[in-house]
Design a protein around this motif. Sequence first.
Motif, PDB file in Angstrom:
ATOM      1  N   ASP A 204      42.664  44.271  63.847  1.00 46.64           N
ATOM      2  CA  ASP A 204      44.019  43.761  64.031  1.00 46.64           C
ATOM      3  C   ASP A 204      44.670  44.552  65.165  1.00 46.64           C
ATOM      4  O   ASP A 204      44.882  45.764  65.041  1.00 46.64           O
ATOM      5  CB  ASP A 204      44.782  43.960  62.707  1.00 46.64           C
ATOM      6  N   LYS A 205      44.986  43.854  66.252  1.00 41.02           N
ATOM      7  CA  LYS A 205      45.563  44.588  67.397  1.00 41.02           C
ATOM      8  C   LYS A 205      46.967  45.093  67.089  1.00 41.02           C
ATOM      9  O   LYS A 205      47.508  45.938  67.799  1.00 41.02           O
ATOM     10  CB  LYS A 205      45.534  43.731  68.663  1.00 41.02           C
ATOM     11  N   ASN A 206      47.566  44.580  66.020  1.00 42.07           N
ATOM     12  CA  ASN A 206      48.901  45.052  65.629  1.00 42.07           C
ATOM     13  C   ASN A 206      48.855  46.270  64.701  1.00 42.07           C
ATOM     14  O   ASN A 206      49.894  46.765  64.273  1.00 42.07           O
ATOM     15  CB  ASN A 206      49.676  43.935  64.923  1.00 42.07           C
ATOM     16  N   ASN A 207      47.645  46.698  64.363  1.00 39.47           N
ATOM     17  CA  ASN A 207      47.523  47.872  63.491  1.00 39.47           C
ATOM     18  C   ASN A 207      47.671  49.141  64.325  1.00 39.47           C
ATOM     19  O   ASN A 207      46.742  49.576  64.998  1.00 39.47           O
ATOM     20  CB  ASN A 207      46.168  47.845  62.776  1.00 39.47           C
ATOM     21  N   HIS A 208      48.869  49.714  64.281  1.00 43.73           N
ATOM     22  CA  HIS A 208      49.137  50.908  65.090  1.00 43.73           C
ATOM     23  C   HIS A 208      49.040  52.182  64.263  1.00 43.73           C
ATOM     24  O   HIS A 208      49.505  53.235  64.654  1.00 43.73           O
ATOM     25  CB  HIS A 208      50.522  50.806  65.740  1.00 43.73           C
ATOM     26  N   GLY A 209      48.479  52.061  63.062  1.00 44.43           N
ATOM     27  CA  GLY A 209      48.328  53.234  62.209  1.00 44.43           C
ATOM     28  C   GLY A 209      48.768  52.929  60.793  1.00 44.43           C
ATOM     29  O   GLY A 209      49.545  52.000  60.558  1.00 44.43           O
ATOM     30  N   SER A 210      48.276  53.736  59.872  1.00 45.97           N
ATOM     31  CA  SER A 210      48.506  53.468  58.452  1.00 45.97           C
ATOM     32  C   SER A 210      49.809  54.124  57.985  1.00 45.97           C
ATOM     33  O   SER A 210      49.791  55.122  57.274  1.00 45.97           O
ATOM     34  CB  SER A 210      47.313  53.987  57.667  1.00 45.97           C
ATOM     35  N   HIS A 211      50.922  53.563  58.436  1.00 42.22           N
ATOM     36  CA  HIS A 211      52.207  54.102  58.012  1.00 42.22           C
ATOM     37  C   HIS A 211      53.209  52.968  57.752  1.00 42.22           C
ATOM     38  O   HIS A 211      53.018  51.838  58.195  1.00 42.22           O
ATOM     39  CB  HIS A 211      52.759  55.103  59.032  1.00 42.22           C
ATOM     40  N   ILE A 212      54.302  53.311  57.058  1.00 43.01           N
ATOM     41  CA  ILE A 212      55.273  52.304  56.627  1.00 43.01           C
ATOM     42  C   ILE A 212      56.088  51.765  57.815  1.00 43.01           C
ATOM     43  O   ILE A 212      56.565  52.537  58.651  1.00 43.01           O
ATOM     44  CB  ILE A 212      56.236  52.922  55.591  1.00 43.01           C
ATOM     45  N   LEU A 213      56.240  50.441  57.834  1.00 45.98           N
ATOM     46  CA  LEU A 213      57.122  49.787  58.809  1.00 45.98           C
ATOM     47  C   LEU A 213      58.128  48.946  58.027  1.00 45.98           C
ATOM     48  O   LEU A 213      57.782  48.348  56.996  1.00 45.98           O
ATOM     49  CB  LEU A 213      56.311  48.912  59.757  1.00 45.98           C
TER      50      LEU A 213
END
Length: 324
Positions: A204-213
């Motif tokens: 997923d190119k929108n996965n910028h890291g495993s943190h809360i948005l």
Amino acid sequence: MGTIVLGTGSCLPEKRLTNDDLEKMVDTNDEWIATRTGIKERRIAGKGEEAYILATRAAEKALAQAGISAQDIDIIVVATISSHMIMPSCACFVQKELGAANAFAYDINAACSGFLYAFDLADQYVKADHNKKVLVIGAETLSARVNWEDRNTCILFGDGAGAAVLAYSDSDRGIMASNLQSDGSLWNLLYMHGPQSTNKDLQDKNNHGSHILMEGREVFKYAVKAMEGSVRDVLERAAVDVKDIKLVIPHQANIRILNKLLERLQVDEEAVFINVQKYGNTSAASIPIALDEAFQAGKISKGDMVLFCSFGGGFTWGASLITW
Ligand SMILES: CC(C)(COP(=O)(O)OP(=O)(O)OC[C@H]1O[C@@H](n2cnc3c(N)ncnc32)[C@H](O)[C@@H]1OP(=O)(O)O)[C@@H](O)C(=O)NCCC(=O)NCCS
């Protein structure tokens, strides 16, 4: 006759992170955080304080209060979105730590509503077999799942765990009604990616890291309306007037959400337990931590009606009413 709470426990990490500390990390200040959220400080896990460890410490206290041993537990359900591993579950680590050899264990993910979902699951197990004893835990180390450069979110969350042992009672006490709801179409207002896929086709190119948005304003709006609906439903089904509730223990997300909700429900200030100022939003752990603190402070006695309500990512939300 119903499912009662035999014991509660909680565990918070030692380290405090104050609003003043946050001021040195992102462009924020104590006044902004305190007035918008009610939060003054939160706890942050250190070495050896993974979610399963906090969960185990909370569970040990709940078992001691219940007067039973880990071997007496049939089921362990942990509500969490921040365990140190995806597999095995946090609950399996808790089982190992406790030596709860006769239990089966699994996690559930309903974000901040996780404890209430697990509470209802436990109620169903106990209703189906009156001999079952269920350990229900909410445990989080969200400090590992926030972007510490994002002032919109990093100021809100904290770490901790709370636990409750549920079992059958043939008295007139017990869980009276629960309401659980979700709306997956609103997932993108509050979410957290997992690790990036190792399967190239699923990356997923929108996965910028495993943190809360989060879209804070939207979450705020839905949270108040949704919790109000769930609370009204359980009160109606249990034929209980809000004035008869001894204590409301809401998910400790934010003081302004809570004030709005309580105003709409016309709940008196002294009938609400609030500790968000000390711990921030500990997601699935917030209700069981607050429940344990309220019980330890002598705010709940046998026969009192206690109301829980929650809201979280998914969106998920719900309420539960119990005669203590
Ligand atoms: C997050 C929340 C406190 C933000 O408050 P808000 O009044 O909606 O604030 P906004 O997001 O509109 O931001 C207002 C301004 O403050 C700024 N701001 C955001 N975070 C800030 C911070 N930590 N410190 C200082 N300023 C901040 C914004 O950048 C914005 O600035 P701008 O006007 O120059 O653009 C509020 O939306 C909220 O409580 N939402 C619910 C969150 C929640 O509980 N989530 C978990 C549910 S389980």
